[in-house]
Motif scaffolding. Structure first.
Motif, PDB file in Angstrom:
ATOM      1  N   VAL A   1      17.061   9.712  -9.094  1.00  0.00           N
ATOM      2  CA  VAL A   1      17.886   8.822  -9.908  1.00  0.00           C
ATOM      3  C   VAL A   1      18.287   9.548 -11.187  1.00  0.00           C
ATOM      4  CG1 VAL A   1      18.018   6.580 -11.055  1.00  0.00           C
ATOM      5  CG2 VAL A   1      16.568   6.864  -9.028  1.00  0.00           C
ATOM      6  N   ASP A   2      19.572   9.462 -11.537  1.00  0.00           N
ATOM      7  CA  ASP A   2      20.076  10.017 -12.800  1.00  0.00           C
ATOM      8  C   ASP A   2      20.295   8.877 -13.787  1.00  0.00           C
ATOM      9  OD1 ASP A   2      20.124  12.645 -11.851  1.00  0.00           O
ATOM     10  OD2 ASP A   2      22.131  12.401 -10.997  1.00  0.00           O
ATOM     11  N   VAL A   3      19.769   9.014 -14.991  1.00  0.00           N
ATOM     12  CA  VAL A   3      19.928   7.992 -16.034  1.00  0.00           C
ATOM     13  C   VAL A   3      20.554   8.646 -17.263  1.00  0.00           C
ATOM     14  CG1 VAL A   3      18.750   6.380 -17.569  1.00  0.00           C
ATOM     15  CG2 VAL A   3      17.959   6.654 -15.206  1.00  0.00           C
ATOM     16  N   LEU A   4      21.648   8.064 -17.749  1.00  0.00           N
ATOM     17  CA  LEU A   4      22.332   8.549 -18.952  1.00  0.00           C
ATOM     18  C   LEU A   4      22.083   7.578 -20.081  1.00  0.00           C
ATOM     19  CD1 LEU A   4      24.311  10.498 -20.382  1.00  0.00           C
ATOM     20  CD2 LEU A   4      26.167   9.002 -19.596  1.00  0.00           C
ATOM     21  N   ILE A   5      21.507   8.062 -21.162  1.00  0.00           N
ATOM     22  CA  ILE A   5      21.309   7.231 -22.363  1.00  0.00           C
ATOM     23  C   ILE A   5      22.626   7.217 -23.125  1.00  0.00           C
ATOM     24  CG2 ILE A   5      20.051   7.016 -24.535  1.00  0.00           C
ATOM     25  CD1 ILE A   5      17.711   8.459 -23.209  1.00  0.00           C
ATOM     26  N   ASP A   6      23.303   6.060 -23.091  1.00  0.00           N
ATOM     27  CA  ASP A   6      24.670   6.013 -23.603  1.00  0.00           C
ATOM     28  C   ASP A   6      24.991   4.780 -24.441  1.00  0.00           C
ATOM     29  OD1 ASP A   6      24.535   4.160 -21.610  1.00  0.00           O
ATOM     30  OD2 ASP A   6      26.255   4.903 -20.462  1.00  0.00           O
ATOM     31  N   SER A   7      23.973   4.000 -24.832  1.00  0.00           N
ATOM     32  CA  SER A   7      24.245   2.808 -25.641  1.00  0.00           C
ATOM     33  C   SER A   7      23.076   2.558 -26.596  1.00  0.00           C
ATOM     34  CB  SER A   7      24.468   1.578 -24.737  1.00  0.00           C
ATOM     35  OG  SER A   7      23.289   1.288 -24.002  1.00  0.00           O
ATOM     36  N   ALA A   8      23.297   1.639 -27.539  1.00  0.00           N
ATOM     37  CA  ALA A   8      22.278   1.319 -28.526  1.00  0.00           C
ATOM     38  C   ALA A   8      21.818  -0.108 -28.356  1.00  0.00           C
ATOM     39  CB  ALA A   8      22.820   1.515 -29.942  1.00  0.00           C
TER      40      ALA A   8
ATOM     41  N   GLY B   1      19.572   3.573 -21.769  1.00  0.00           N
ATOM     42  CA  GLY B   1      20.418   3.698 -20.586  1.00  0.00           C
ATOM     43  C   GLY B   1      19.594   3.301 -19.373  1.00  0.00           C
ATOM     44  N   GLU B   2      20.257   2.842 -18.295  1.00  0.00           N
ATOM     45  CA  GLU B   2      19.510   2.422 -17.111  1.00  0.00           C
ATOM     46  C   GLU B   2      20.368   2.492 -15.861  1.00  0.00           C
ATOM     47  OE1 GLU B   2      20.026  -2.418 -17.087  1.00  0.00           O
ATOM     48  OE2 GLU B   2      18.307  -1.603 -18.173  1.00  0.00           O
ATOM     49  N   ARG B   3      19.666   2.484 -14.712  1.00  0.00           N
ATOM     50  CA  ARG B   3      20.308   2.397 -13.389  1.00  0.00           C
ATOM     51  C   ARG B   3      19.662   1.240 -12.648  1.00  0.00           C
ATOM     52  NH1 ARG B   3      22.250   7.003 -10.878  1.00  0.00           N
ATOM     53  NH2 ARG B   3      22.501   5.624  -9.065  1.00  0.00           N
TER      54      ARG B   3
ATOM     55  N   THR C   1       0.810  -1.222   0.000  1.00  0.00           N
ATOM     56  CA  THR C   1       0.000   0.000   0.000  1.00  0.00           C
ATOM     57  C   THR C   1       0.834   1.258   0.000  1.00  0.00           C
ATOM     58  OG1 THR C   1      -0.092  -0.066   2.422  1.00  0.00           O
ATOM     59  CG2 THR C   1      -1.868  -1.180   1.215  1.00  0.00           C
ATOM     60  N   GLY C   2       2.186   1.145  -0.038  1.00  0.00           N
ATOM     61  CA  GLY C   2       3.016   2.329  -0.050  1.00  0.00           C
ATOM     62  C   GLY C   2       2.863   3.093  -1.348  1.00  0.00           C
ATOM     63  N   ASN C   3       3.431   4.286  -1.406  1.00  0.00           N
ATOM     64  CA  ASN C   3       3.357   5.089  -2.632  1.00  0.00           C
ATOM     65  C   ASN C   3       4.723   5.682  -2.900  1.00  0.00           C
ATOM     66  OD1 ASN C   3       2.495   6.400  -4.876  1.00  0.00           O
ATOM     67  ND2 ASN C   3       1.476   8.056  -3.787  1.00  0.00           N
ATOM     68  N   THR C   4       5.612   4.827  -3.396  1.00  0.00           N
ATOM     69  CA  THR C   4       6.968   5.255  -3.694  1.00  0.00           C
ATOM     70  C   THR C   4       6.966   6.268  -4.829  1.00  0.00           C
ATOM     71  OG1 THR C   4       7.846   3.115  -3.019  1.00  0.00           O
ATOM     72  CG2 THR C   4       9.239   4.466  -4.447  1.00  0.00           C
ATOM     73  N   VAL C   5       7.811   7.302  -4.694  1.00  0.00           N
ATOM     74  CA  VAL C   5       7.979   8.301  -5.740  1.00  0.00           C
ATOM     75  C   VAL C   5       9.457   8.366  -6.107  1.00  0.00           C
ATOM     76  CG1 VAL C   5       7.760  10.716  -6.400  1.00  0.00           C
ATOM     77  CG2 VAL C   5       6.003   9.656  -4.967  1.00  0.00           C
ATOM     78  N   LEU C   6       9.756   8.104  -7.364  1.00  0.00           N
ATOM     79  CA  LEU C   6      11.129   8.202  -7.852  1.00  0.00           C
ATOM     80  C   LEU C   6      11.235   9.406  -8.767  1.00  0.00           C
ATOM     81  CD1 LEU C   6      11.973   4.467  -8.725  1.00  0.00           C
ATOM     82  CD2 LEU C   6      12.532   5.730  -6.642  1.00  0.00           C
ATOM     83  N   THR C   7      12.177  10.299  -8.450  1.00  0.00           N
ATOM     84  CA  THR C   7      12.444  11.458  -9.309  1.00  0.00           C
ATOM     85  C   THR C   7      13.589  11.090 -10.237  1.00  0.00           C
ATOM     86  OG1 THR C   7      11.721  12.963  -7.558  1.00  0.00           O
ATOM     87  CG2 THR C   7      13.027  13.897  -9.352  1.00  0.00           C
TER      88      THR C   7
END
Length: 424
Positions: free
Chosen positions: A415-422, A402-404, A308-314
């Motif tokens: 969270v910082d995500v860099l798109i760096d691959s194909a 890209g992913e973390r 029932t939690g409500n996690t928020v990821l920025t």
């Protein structure tokens, strides 16, 4: 035959013109051409000497000596010392050639030729000429080939294979309003005993009706499943047909049959199970039989899906400058979170465009694709971003990503995500 011998005579005269004329002119022209050539060579060498003297590359004495030698050589050549020996008059040879060329050509033709050569060439062009014409002809586009096939079928309306090809081609080109008449011709010619064709026909009918399934489309799907109960496309479409018709239980039944044939946790499986969960919720049906439930409940490292939690990821997404040239401003950017241990269906997803990058978004339970699969129900998760050139939710080769991972959902985080691959 008259045309052939006329052409032969003209060709023989042309051959004589090229062969005999030089023989008749040779004697008069030989000495004159030789003297003119020697004079031009001497004039060019004298010009070089003048240039060298003006540039200071030779002295005046050297210039005078070289000029004197050049004049002596020219006088010797023009006086006859270097002239070619006289040749005999070529008239007798010209006369011999004038007789020999047509006579020899006629004898050769009688030996290896054929009087039907012109007719044969007109009716059967040589293979080399045909190949050259084919290579030189412009390649038709897909649209041109399809239009050409449609024109041919107007003259051959009973060609079942042609109509099958045309209907499929129209569907691939999204010309569904033209695909439907083609499918009707297939039905007319008895081609409706194939489940795949019937499912494609139903799909085209719905596409021409703003995605709504008509009664005729429903009949096609029922016939398809009667012929082949496991046909995936027919099951998928039948689920949508029944759901639109107000029978969610039947829709879920068709989709569950389709899901049972799919690779568990594959892309298609994730989509269809999400549809099942959504329809169950809307219809007030119990979620216990949701195909995804066993996988989520038993997956190690996951919290119960009923959390029932409500996690928020920025999430802040940026693009590697090295990949900037591989994107277009209107390319779609999918920003998502999915369970590390569990189904790969996104728990939350946001859509942006490449021109928005870098961009910051929030992911939470309100963005879930299924009420049974929410962000706060799984820990840890993978947060990723993908640039799709086609706008398709399914990853395709050439997409940028890209992913973390892993990212804990125990508390809200940035969270910082860099798109760096194909995508391979």
């Amino acid at each position: 035959m008259t045309a052939f011998w006329s052409m032969a005579a003209v060709m023989a005269l042309l051959a004589l013109l090229f062969v005999v004329t030089p023989l008749l002119r040779y004697r008069a022209g030989h000495a004159v051409d030789r003297d003119a050539l020697n004079t031009e060579v001497a004039r060019a060498r004298l010009a070089e000497l003048d240039t060298d003297l003006e540039a200071g590359r030779i002295e005046q004495a050297q210039y005078e000596a070289a000029r004197a030698d050049l004049e002596r050589e020219l006088l010797y050549d023009l006086d006859g010392g270097g002239a070619a020996k006289p040749v005999r008059n070529g008239s007798w040879l010209a006369l011999l050639v004038a007789i020999a060329v047509p006579v020899g050509a006629t004898l050769l033709y009688r030996t290896i030729g054929t009087e039907r050569i012109i007719t044969l060439l007109q009716t059967n062009p040589p293979a080399a000429q045909q190949a050259a014409r084919q290579q030189g002809a412009p390649q038709m586009s897909v649209e041109e080939m399809v239009n050409k096939l449609a024109t041919r079928l107007q003259n051959e309306p009973d060609d079942l294979k042609g109509w099958l090809m045309l209907a499929k081609s129209y569907s691939v080109l999204n010309r569904f309003d033209q695909a439907v008449p083609a499918y009707r011709n297939i039905m007319r010619l008895g081609g409706g005993e194939n489940a795949g064709v019937l499912a494609d026909f139903a799909d085209a009918l719905a596409a021409t009706n703003d995605g709504r399934f008509t009664d005729e489309a429903g009949v096609m799907l029922a016939r398809a499943l009667a012929l082949e109960p496991t046909n995936l496309k027919a099951l998928w479409l039948a689920g949508h047909w029944k759901n639109q018709s107000g029978d969610p239980a039947a829709a879920i039944g068709y989709w569950e049959q389709a899901a049972a044939q799919m690779q568990p946790q594959g892309e298609d499986w994730n989509i269809i199970t999400a549809q099942i969960a959504q329809v169950r919720q809307q219809a007030g049906l119990p979620a216990a039989s949701l195909p995804a439930a066993p996988a989520t409940a038993s997956s190690g490292g996951t919290k119960p899906a009923t959390a029932t939690g409500n996690t928020v990821l920025t999430v802040t997404v940026s693009l590697d400058p090295a990949l900037q040239q591989r994107t277009r401003p209107d390319d779609t950017v999918f920003i998502f979170a999915r369970a590390v241990n569990g189904p790969r269906m996104p728990l939350a997803i946001v859509r942006k465009q490449a021109k928005d990058l870098p961009v910051t978004v929030t992911l939470d339970d309100s963005m879930a694709m299924s009420p049974a699969m929410v962000l706060s129900g799984f820990d840890p998760v993978t947060v990723g971003a993908r640039i799709s050139h086609s706008g398709n939710a399914m990853p395709q080769s050439g997409d940028l990503q890209g992913e973390r991972t892993p990212v804990s959902t125990a508390a809200s985080a940035s969270v910082d995500v860099l798109i760096d691959s194909a995508v391979p």
